[in-house]
Write a protein that holds these residues in place. Structure first.
Motif, PDB file in Angstrom:
ATOM      1  N   GLY A  36       0.800  -1.213   0.000  1.00  0.00           N
ATOM      2  CA  GLY A  36       0.000   0.000   0.000  1.00  0.00           C
ATOM      3  C   GLY A  36       0.835   1.266   0.000  1.00  0.00           C
ATOM      4  O   GLY A  36       0.587   2.208  -0.765  1.00  0.00           O
ATOM      5  N   LEU A  37       1.839   1.308   0.876  1.00  0.00           N
ATOM      6  CA  LEU A  37       2.726   2.470   0.906  1.00  0.00           C
ATOM      7  C   LEU A  37       3.373   2.692  -0.454  1.00  0.00           C
ATOM      8  O   LEU A  37       3.420   3.812  -0.973  1.00  0.00           O
ATOM      9  CB  LEU A  37       3.817   2.276   1.969  1.00  0.00           C
ATOM     10  N   GLY A  38       3.867   1.605  -1.036  1.00  0.00           N
ATOM     11  CA  GLY A  38       4.541   1.716  -2.324  1.00  0.00           C
ATOM     12  C   GLY A  38       3.606   2.096  -3.455  1.00  0.00           C
ATOM     13  O   GLY A  38       4.010   2.782  -4.396  1.00  0.00           O
ATOM     14  N   ALA A  39       2.345   1.645  -3.391  1.00  0.00           N
ATOM     15  CA  ALA A  39       1.376   2.014  -4.423  1.00  0.00           C
ATOM     16  C   ALA A  39       1.221   3.529  -4.494  1.00  0.00           C
ATOM     17  O   ALA A  39       1.066   4.102  -5.577  1.00  0.00           O
ATOM     18  CB  ALA A  39       0.032   1.348  -4.148  1.00  0.00           C
ATOM     19  N   ALA A  40       1.257   4.187  -3.333  1.00  0.00           N
ATOM     20  CA  ALA A  40       1.144   5.646  -3.298  1.00  0.00           C
ATOM     21  C   ALA A  40       2.465   6.325  -3.630  1.00  0.00           C
ATOM     22  O   ALA A  40       2.537   7.202  -4.497  1.00  0.00           O
ATOM     23  CB  ALA A  40       0.652   6.093  -1.924  1.00  0.00           C
ATOM     24  N   ILE A  41       3.534   5.900  -2.961  1.00  0.00           N
ATOM     25  CA  ILE A  41       4.803   6.626  -3.052  1.00  0.00           C
ATOM     26  C   ILE A  41       5.590   6.249  -4.304  1.00  0.00           C
ATOM     27  O   ILE A  41       6.079   7.121  -5.036  1.00  0.00           O
ATOM     28  CB  ILE A  41       5.648   6.368  -1.791  1.00  0.00           C
ATOM     29  N   ASN A  42       5.716   4.953  -4.585  1.00  0.00           N
ATOM     30  CA  ASN A  42       6.545   4.503  -5.699  1.00  0.00           C
ATOM     31  C   ASN A  42       5.772   4.479  -7.017  1.00  0.00           C
ATOM     32  O   ASN A  42       6.188   5.090  -8.001  1.00  0.00           O
ATOM     33  CB  ASN A  42       7.113   3.108  -5.419  1.00  0.00           C
ATOM     34  N   THR A  43       4.654   3.757  -7.049  1.00  0.00           N
ATOM     35  CA  THR A  43       3.908   3.602  -8.298  1.00  0.00           C
ATOM     36  C   THR A  43       3.129   4.864  -8.650  1.00  0.00           C
ATOM     37  O   THR A  43       3.205   5.357  -9.776  1.00  0.00           O
ATOM     38  CB  THR A  43       2.947   2.409  -8.207  1.00  0.00           C
ATOM     39  N   GLY A  44       2.373   5.368  -7.704  1.00  0.00           N
ATOM     40  CA  GLY A  44       1.564   6.556  -7.960  1.00  0.00           C
ATOM     41  C   GLY A  44       2.334   7.852  -7.951  1.00  0.00           C
ATOM     42  O   GLY A  44       1.848   8.879  -8.438  1.00  0.00           O
ATOM     43  N   ALA A  45       3.543   7.831  -7.381  1.00  0.00           N
ATOM     44  CA  ALA A  45       4.393   9.034  -7.302  1.00  0.00           C
ATOM     45  C   ALA A  45       3.639  10.222  -6.727  1.00  0.00           C
ATOM     46  O   ALA A  45       3.742  11.347  -7.216  1.00  0.00           O
ATOM     47  CB  ALA A  45       4.979   9.363  -8.668  1.00  0.00           C
ATOM     48  N   VAL A  46       2.873   9.972  -5.663  1.00  0.00           N
ATOM     49  CA  VAL A  46       2.155  11.055  -5.000  1.00  0.00           C
ATOM     50  C   VAL A  46       3.164  12.072  -4.487  1.00  0.00           C
ATOM     51  O   VAL A  46       4.201  11.715  -3.925  1.00  0.00           O
ATOM     52  CB  VAL A  46       1.304  10.500  -3.839  1.00  0.00           C
ATOM     53  N   SER A  47       2.855  13.343  -4.684  1.00  0.00           N
ATOM     54  CA  SER A  47       3.770  14.394  -4.237  1.00  0.00           C
ATOM     55  C   SER A  47       2.999  15.472  -3.486  1.00  0.00           C
ATOM     56  O   SER A  47       1.767  15.431  -3.376  1.00  0.00           O
ATOM     57  CB  SER A  47       4.533  14.997  -5.424  1.00  0.00           C
ATOM     58  N   ARG A  48       3.732  16.447  -2.970  1.00  0.00           N
ATOM     59  CA  ARG A  48       3.142  17.503  -2.144  1.00  0.00           C
ATOM     60  C   ARG A  48       2.013  18.218  -2.876  1.00  0.00           C
ATOM     61  O   ARG A  48       2.160  18.626  -4.032  1.00  0.00           O
ATOM     62  CB  ARG A  48       4.210  18.518  -1.735  1.00  0.00           C
ATOM     63  N   GLY A  49       0.887  18.361  -2.167  1.00  0.00           N
ATOM     64  CA  GLY A  49      -0.246  19.090  -2.714  1.00  0.00           C
ATOM     65  C   GLY A  49      -1.181  18.280  -3.574  1.00  0.00           C
ATOM     66  O   GLY A  49      -2.231  18.784  -4.001  1.00  0.00           O
TER      67      GLY A  49
END
Length: 362
Positions: free
Chosen positions: A167-180
């Motif tokens: 789950g963490l990686g889906a947001a941070i690595n795959t989805g590349a969620v960033s500030r804002g």
């Protein structure tokens, strides 16, 4: 010298697990024996038991684990006896076509132990995800061990071995969620809530949790969701997401359920040129039908996330460090700690949505 330990085995499709004597052979040149301290109860273990992965019974279940390296093979250099490690199922080879292209998180030839564990009568066991950690000890390849801070609670550290990392990686690595960014997560079990925690860690400004279970929505808020949508009450989930994002849709939508219906919601709930991340695992019979023009006109990226596209050696120590700094509340994922005889009860609670994670402490 072979070891005999207690382990939890699925002997046939759908049958309740049994506690068996597991024989662990001497480690091969690059293998290690790990004394398992704790192992989370993941939905993948239930899928193994029920025939949802393959039919290579009997399975030695368990894979979301942490413990201490006890014995090492003659050529092992990566870890040493006494090291506290989280086990992983992506021990990258470094030489396959994905690794050579600089994308080792897609490694197509990951390492596992060179010799099998067996039952007392010699029957070869198939370890879940190449690990098999619902046992007092297990045998893995040295690169399946990632050293982390030794003072970390094993029940918490082990969760990085699968669901929480996914789950963490889906947001941070795959989805590349960033500030804002605005982020919507469909399905707020362990993986979905980890995606919410990851989006919060990455600095997303709007984090929308979507589920049909009010208890799960409460967990999602506790882990960082700024808004919730009850899918059992909302007339249209897509419209509800758009209303919370200025009428546009979310920058990143993560489907942690893995059904055609939820994937379509994710597709249409994103902003123009937004990103869809599928981390929930579909079953083989599921089919998806979508107008090709919609696919073209919406643009953006449609991604699947395997194990959160993680690199254990890169990601596990960093995430443990963030946890120890108080910036990543991994402890909130541990709903209960149970014994090795409590797996079937833990499966029942998981299916009923009563827990984020049960953890077997050995």
């Amino acid at each position: 010298m072979a070891y005999e330990v207690a382990g939890l085995v699925a002997r046939s499709k759908g049958a309740e697990v049994t506690k068996e004597t597991v024989v662990i052979p001497d480690p091969g040149p690059r293998d290690v024996i790990v004394s398992v301290a704790a192992c989370g109860v993941c939905h993948t273990d239930l899928a193994y038991r029920d025939g949802g992965i393959n039919d290579e019974y009997p399975f030695l279940l368990g894979h979301e684990a942490a413990g201490v390296v006890e014995v090492v093979g003659d050529d092992v250099t990566h870890v040493a006896p006494g090291d506290f490690v989280v086990l992983n199922w992506r021990a990258v080879c470094g030489s396959c076509r994905a690794c050579r292209r600089g994308r080792p998180w897609y490694c197509f030839d990951t390492f596992n132990a060179s010799t099998p564990m067996t039952l007392a009568d010699g029957t070869v066991l198939t370890p879940a995800l190449g690990i098999g950690a619902f046992a007092e000890k297990t045998l893995v390849h040295e690169l399946q061990c990632t050293r982390v801070a030794p003072d970390t609670d094993p029940a918490i550290a082990g969760l990085l071995g699968c669901g929480v990392m996914a789950g963490l990686g889906a947001a941070i690595n795959t989805g590349a969620v960033s500030r804002g960014d605005s982020v919507a997560v469909i399905g707020c079990g362990g993986v979905g809530d980890a995606a919410i925690a990851g989006a919060r860690l990455a600095g997303a400004s709007t984090i929308i949790a979507i589920d049909r279970d009010t208890a799960k929505l409460a967990w999602a808020r506790d882990l960082g969701a700024t808004h919730t949508i009850d899918g059992s009450q909302a007339a249209d989930v897509v419209e509800a997401v758009q209303e919370l994002t200025g009428g546009f849709g979310a920058d990143v939508v993560i489907d942690a359920v893995g059904r055609p219906e939820t994937w379509k919601q994710a597709f249409y709930a994103r902003d123009l040129a937004g990103t869809v991340v599928l981390v929930g695992v579909p079953t083989p019979e599921m089919q998806l039908e979508l107008p090709l023009l919609d696919l073209f006109s919406h643009g953006g990226a449609l991604k699947s996330s395997w194990y959160g596209d993680c690199l254990p050696e890169r990601d596990f120590p960093v995430l443990i460090d963030l946890y120890q700094q108080g910036r990543l509340p991994l402890e909130k994922f541990v709903s209960e700690r149970v014994g090795i005889d409590d797996l079937e009860a833990a499966f029942a609670k998981m299916k009923a949505g009563e827990v984020l994670r049960s953890v077997i402490v050995l």
